[in-house]
Write a protein that holds these residues in place. Structure first.
Motif, PDB file in Angstrom:
ATOM      1  N   LYS A 110       0.737  -1.125  -0.013  1.00  0.00           N
ATOM      2  CA  LYS A 110      -0.018   0.100  -0.136  1.00  0.00           C
ATOM      3  C   LYS A 110       1.014   1.293  -0.122  1.00  0.00           C
ATOM      4  O   LYS A 110       2.032   1.083   0.413  1.00  0.00           O
ATOM      5  N   THR A 122      -4.064   1.913  -2.438  1.00  0.00           N
ATOM      6  CA  THR A 122      -3.872   0.740  -3.303  1.00  0.00           C
ATOM      7  C   THR A 122      -3.197   1.131  -4.696  1.00  0.00           C
ATOM      8  O   THR A 122      -2.796   0.415  -5.408  1.00  0.00           O
ATOM      9  N   PRO A 129       1.199   1.480  -4.845  1.00  0.00           N
ATOM     10  CA  PRO A 129       1.794   0.828  -3.726  1.00  0.00           C
ATOM     11  C   PRO A 129       3.431   1.108  -3.741  1.00  0.00           C
ATOM     12  O   PRO A 129       3.706   1.267  -4.319  1.00  0.00           O
TER      13      PRO A 129
END
Length: 246
Positions: free
Chosen positions: A62, A98, A101
């Motif tokens: 993430k 997301t 990342p």
């Protein structure tokens, strides 16, 4: 029930916010920036990133958010460290982590003036700066401080003098809904729906439950005004400057 009116030194009603002002793109070396003021409380937020890589304790799958708090004068103390932590958690909850990342986005908060309700002002500045930088967001966050007076009246957006007198206060952060102002790629039809929920709630002092819920109601109504102000600020053309008394 109508709120009980209280005498405030600046002549505001208990529900009235100080004049709001937001200017974006004020730091040309930053990827995004915003100067947010509520009366004489002024915060400058700068966003750098996303840059490749995260710290060891962060999840590489993430994006990571780093917050650096810079006081107006002196060194950072215990209160500022707490502000950093609350601000980081709040921003992590509104960013789409997301999409980029294994990157880190740094948010640097510089206090220019502190006349009360400093953390909510910093949250509002940081969100405006993230949007200015084009960081993908689920939604914008809008923050308010609600104070409980000795007569158990709730006042919004207290000044520094009022903060010293109130029994307790709550920092409340709500999601803002105008999708049109978010950076490109932020919110899709598949994203989680925006609820009339709460992102962050921090209370200081002893506050009865009934008064806390009163703060929630009053804070939510006030944040609708801040949301509208923020929407208009984001839609305004560069230089992005908008000043309004609410």
């Amino acid at each position: 029930m109508a709120p009980m009116e209280v005498d405030r030194a600046d002549g505001r009603t208990s529900n009235q916010l100080r004049p709001l002002s937001c200017t974006r793109n004020v730091l040309h070396r930053a990827h995004g920036s915003a100067r947010w003021s509520q009366g004489d409380t002024i915060v400058l937020a700068a966003v750098f990133g996303p840059k490749a890589g995260t710290k060891k304790e962060e999840n590489p799958e993430k994006a990571s958010i780093e917050v650096i708090w810079k006081p107006k004068t002196g060194l950072i103390g215990k209160v500022e460290k707490e502000y950093e932590m609350i601000l980081k958690r709040t921003l992590q909850s509104v960013c789409l982590l997301t999409i980029h990342p294994n990157t880190t986005t740094s948010v640097i908060v510089q206090v220019v003036g502190d006349d009360g309700a400093l953390l909510p002002c910093a949250i509002n500045a940081s969100c405006a700066a993230l949007a200015d930088a084009g960081i993908p967001l689920k939604y914008l966050a809008v923050a308010i401080c609600c104070g409980l007076t000795g007569s158990r009246s709730v006042i919004l957006d207290p000044t520094k003098i009022e903060e010293k007198k109130i029994l307790a206060f709550a920092y409340l952060v709500f999601p803002n809904s105008p999708i049109s102002v978010l950076p490109k790629g932020s919110l899709t039809e598949d994203s989680e729906p925006i609820e009339a929920g709460i992102i962050t709630s921090v209370t200081h002092g002893a506050m009865p439950v009934v008064d806390y819920f009163n703060c929630l109601d009053r804070g939510y109504a006030a944040c609708a005004k801040i949301s509208e102000f923020l929407r208009r600020s984001m839609e305004s053309q560069a230089p992005s400057d908008l000043t309004k008394t609410t």
